[in-house]
Design a protein around this motif. Structure first.
Motif, PDB file in Angstrom:
ATOM      1  N   LYS A   1       0.826  -1.208   0.000  1.00 11.45           N
ATOM      2  CA  LYS A   1       0.000   0.000   0.000  1.00 11.45           C
ATOM      3  C   LYS A   1       0.857   1.254   0.000  1.00 11.45           C
ATOM      4  O   LYS A   1       0.567   2.213  -0.692  1.00 11.45           O
ATOM      5  CB  LYS A   1      -0.915   0.015   1.222  1.00 11.45           C
ATOM      6  CG  LYS A   1      -2.067  -0.932   1.145  1.00 11.45           C
ATOM      7  CD  LYS A   1      -2.893  -0.818   2.422  1.00 11.45           C
ATOM      8  CE  LYS A   1      -4.012  -1.823   2.453  1.00 11.45           C
ATOM      9  NZ  LYS A   1      -4.800  -1.717   3.693  1.00 11.45           N
ATOM     10  N   SER A   2       1.925   1.236   0.788  1.00  9.38           N
ATOM     11  CA  SER A   2       2.748   2.442   0.897  1.00  9.38           C
ATOM     12  C   SER A   2       3.789   2.544  -0.214  1.00  9.38           C
ATOM     13  O   SER A   2       4.363   3.609  -0.410  1.00  9.38           O
ATOM     14  CB  SER A   2       3.428   2.483   2.266  1.00  9.38           C
ATOM     15  OG  SER A   2       4.314   1.399   2.402  1.00  9.38           O
ATOM     16  N   MET A   3       4.039   1.463  -0.938  1.00 10.98           N
ATOM     17  CA  MET A   3       5.083   1.466  -1.975  1.00 10.98           C
ATOM     18  C   MET A   3       4.538   1.171  -3.363  1.00 10.98           C
ATOM     19  O   MET A   3       5.264   0.715  -4.237  1.00 10.98           O
ATOM     20  CB  MET A   3       6.131   0.382  -1.677  1.00 10.98           C
ATOM     21  CG  MET A   3       6.724   0.385  -0.326  1.00 10.98           C
ATOM     22  SD  MET A   3       7.793  -1.053  -0.039  1.00 10.98           S
ATOM     23  CE  MET A   3       8.708  -1.214  -1.541  1.00 10.98           C
ATOM     24  N   LEU A   4       3.248   1.384  -3.591  1.00 12.86           N
ATOM     25  CA  LEU A   4       2.634   0.972  -4.850  1.00 12.86           C
ATOM     26  C   LEU A   4       3.337   1.550  -6.076  1.00 12.86           C
ATOM     27  O   LEU A   4       3.588   0.832  -7.041  1.00 12.86           O
ATOM     28  CB  LEU A   4       1.152   1.334  -4.866  1.00 12.86           C
ATOM     29  CG  LEU A   4       0.395   0.869  -6.101  1.00 12.86           C
ATOM     30  CD1 LEU A   4       0.474  -0.650  -6.244  1.00 12.86           C
ATOM     31  CD2 LEU A   4      -1.049   1.321  -6.038  1.00 12.86           C
ATOM     32  N   SER A   5       3.679   2.817  -6.050  1.00 12.51           N
ATOM     33  CA  SER A   5       4.343   3.430  -7.208  1.00 12.51           C
ATOM     34  C   SER A   5       5.675   2.762  -7.515  1.00 12.51           C
ATOM     35  O   SER A   5       5.974   2.454  -8.672  1.00 12.51           O
ATOM     36  CB  SER A   5       4.584   4.920  -6.969  1.00 12.51           C
ATOM     37  OG  SER A   5       3.361   5.593  -6.893  1.00 12.51           O
ATOM     38  N   GLN A   6       6.467   2.503  -6.492  1.00 10.54           N
ATOM     39  CA  GLN A   6       7.766   1.862  -6.694  1.00 10.54           C
ATOM     40  C   GLN A   6       7.592   0.420  -7.182  1.00 10.54           C
ATOM     41  O   GLN A   6       8.328  -0.032  -8.062  1.00 10.54           O
ATOM     42  CB  GLN A   6       8.596   1.853  -5.399  1.00 10.54           C
ATOM     43  CG  GLN A   6       9.012   3.224  -4.928  1.00 10.54           C
ATOM     44  CD  GLN A   6       8.010   3.811  -3.930  1.00 10.54           C
ATOM     45  OE1 GLN A   6       6.848   3.430  -3.879  1.00 10.54           O
ATOM     46  NE2 GLN A   6       8.477   4.773  -3.145  1.00 10.54           N
ATOM     47  N   LEU A   7       6.628  -0.287  -6.615  1.00 19.14           N
ATOM     48  CA  LEU A   7       6.384  -1.666  -7.035  1.00 19.14           C
ATOM     49  C   LEU A   7       5.890  -1.728  -8.474  1.00 19.14           C
ATOM     50  O   LEU A   7       6.298  -2.600  -9.249  1.00 19.14           O
ATOM     51  CB  LEU A   7       5.383  -2.339  -6.102  1.00 19.14           C
ATOM     52  CG  LEU A   7       5.853  -2.547  -4.663  1.00 19.14           C
ATOM     53  CD1 LEU A   7       4.706  -3.054  -3.807  1.00 19.14           C
ATOM     54  CD2 LEU A   7       7.037  -3.495  -4.616  1.00 19.14           C
ATOM     55  N   ALA A   8       5.025  -0.795  -8.838  1.00 16.15           N
ATOM     56  CA  ALA A   8       4.529  -0.746 -10.213  1.00 16.15           C
ATOM     57  C   ALA A   8       5.675  -0.496 -11.184  1.00 16.15           C
ATOM     58  O   ALA A   8       5.753  -1.116 -12.254  1.00 16.15           O
ATOM     59  CB  ALA A   8       3.466   0.340 -10.350  1.00 16.15           C
ATOM     60  N   GLU A   9       6.579   0.388 -10.822  1.00 21.72           N
ATOM     61  CA  GLU A   9       7.740   0.678 -11.679  1.00 21.72           C
ATOM     62  C   GLU A   9       8.613  -0.560 -11.841  1.00 21.72           C
ATOM     63  O   GLU A   9       9.091  -0.864 -12.931  1.00 21.72           O
ATOM     64  CB  GLU A   9       8.539   1.831 -11.081  1.00 21.72           C
ATOM     65  CG  GLU A   9       9.581   2.396 -12.007  1.00 21.72           C
ATOM     66  CD  GLU A   9       8.992   2.986 -13.286  1.00 21.72           C
ATOM     67  OE1 GLU A   9       9.623   2.821 -14.347  1.00 21.72           O
ATOM     68  OE2 GLU A   9       7.910   3.588 -13.228  1.00 21.72           O
ATOM     69  N   ARG A  10       8.813  -1.297 -10.773  1.00 20.36           N
ATOM     70  CA  ARG A  10       9.631  -2.518 -10.846  1.00 20.36           C
ATOM     71  C   ARG A  10       8.957  -3.571 -11.727  1.00 20.36           C
ATOM     72  O   ARG A  10       9.613  -4.242 -12.513  1.00 20.36           O
ATOM     73  CB  ARG A  10       9.885  -3.066  -9.454  1.00 20.36           C
ATOM     74  CG  ARG A  10      10.832  -2.146  -8.668  1.00 20.36           C
ATOM     75  CD  ARG A  10      11.271  -2.754  -7.406  1.00 20.36           C
ATOM     76  NE  ARG A  10      12.221  -3.838  -7.675  1.00 20.36           N
ATOM     77  CZ  ARG A  10      12.955  -4.402  -6.751  1.00 20.36           C
ATOM     78  NH1 ARG A  10      12.860  -4.003  -5.510  1.00 20.36           N
ATOM     79  NH2 ARG A  10      13.787  -5.373  -7.054  1.00 20.36           N
ATOM     80  N   ALA A  11       7.630  -3.704 -11.573  1.00 19.07           N
ATOM     81  CA  ALA A  11       6.897  -4.662 -12.407  1.00 19.07           C
ATOM     82  C   ALA A  11       7.004  -4.266 -13.875  1.00 19.07           C
ATOM     83  O   ALA A  11       7.177  -5.115 -14.751  1.00 19.07           O
ATOM     84  CB  ALA A  11       5.435  -4.725 -11.977  1.00 19.07           C
TER      85      ALA A  11
END
Length: 74
Positions: A13-23
């Motif tokens: 929830k708190s890192m969604l933007s970073q996780l989306a970028e990694r995906a």
């Protein structure tokens, strides 16, 4: 080489933007819930197919009385 990233729901929830970028870059992002894999975060792949009218012609059959009520329903 892609990396496997595993985070719990609260972190996601708190890192969604970073996780989306990694995906998007190709890493496999797995979101866990209760310590078990719950979701895979994947980038969107546009897969629009052109419609071809009539492609099911001759493969679909509808009875002539399909819209008539039957005795057992009433």
């Amino acid at each position: 080489m892609s990396e496997r990233v595993q985070v719990n729901m609260r972190e996601a929830k708190s890192m969604l933007s970073q996780l989306a970028e990694r995906a998007w870059r190709g890493d496999k992002v797995v979101i866990t819930k209760g310590g078990k894999p719950y979701l895979d975060l994947l980038p969107h792949v546009d897969s629009s197919r052109a419609r071809k009218p009539g492609r099911l012609k001759g493969r679909i059959w509808i009875s002539a009385d399909f819209d008539q009520p039957t005795e057992d329903r009433w």
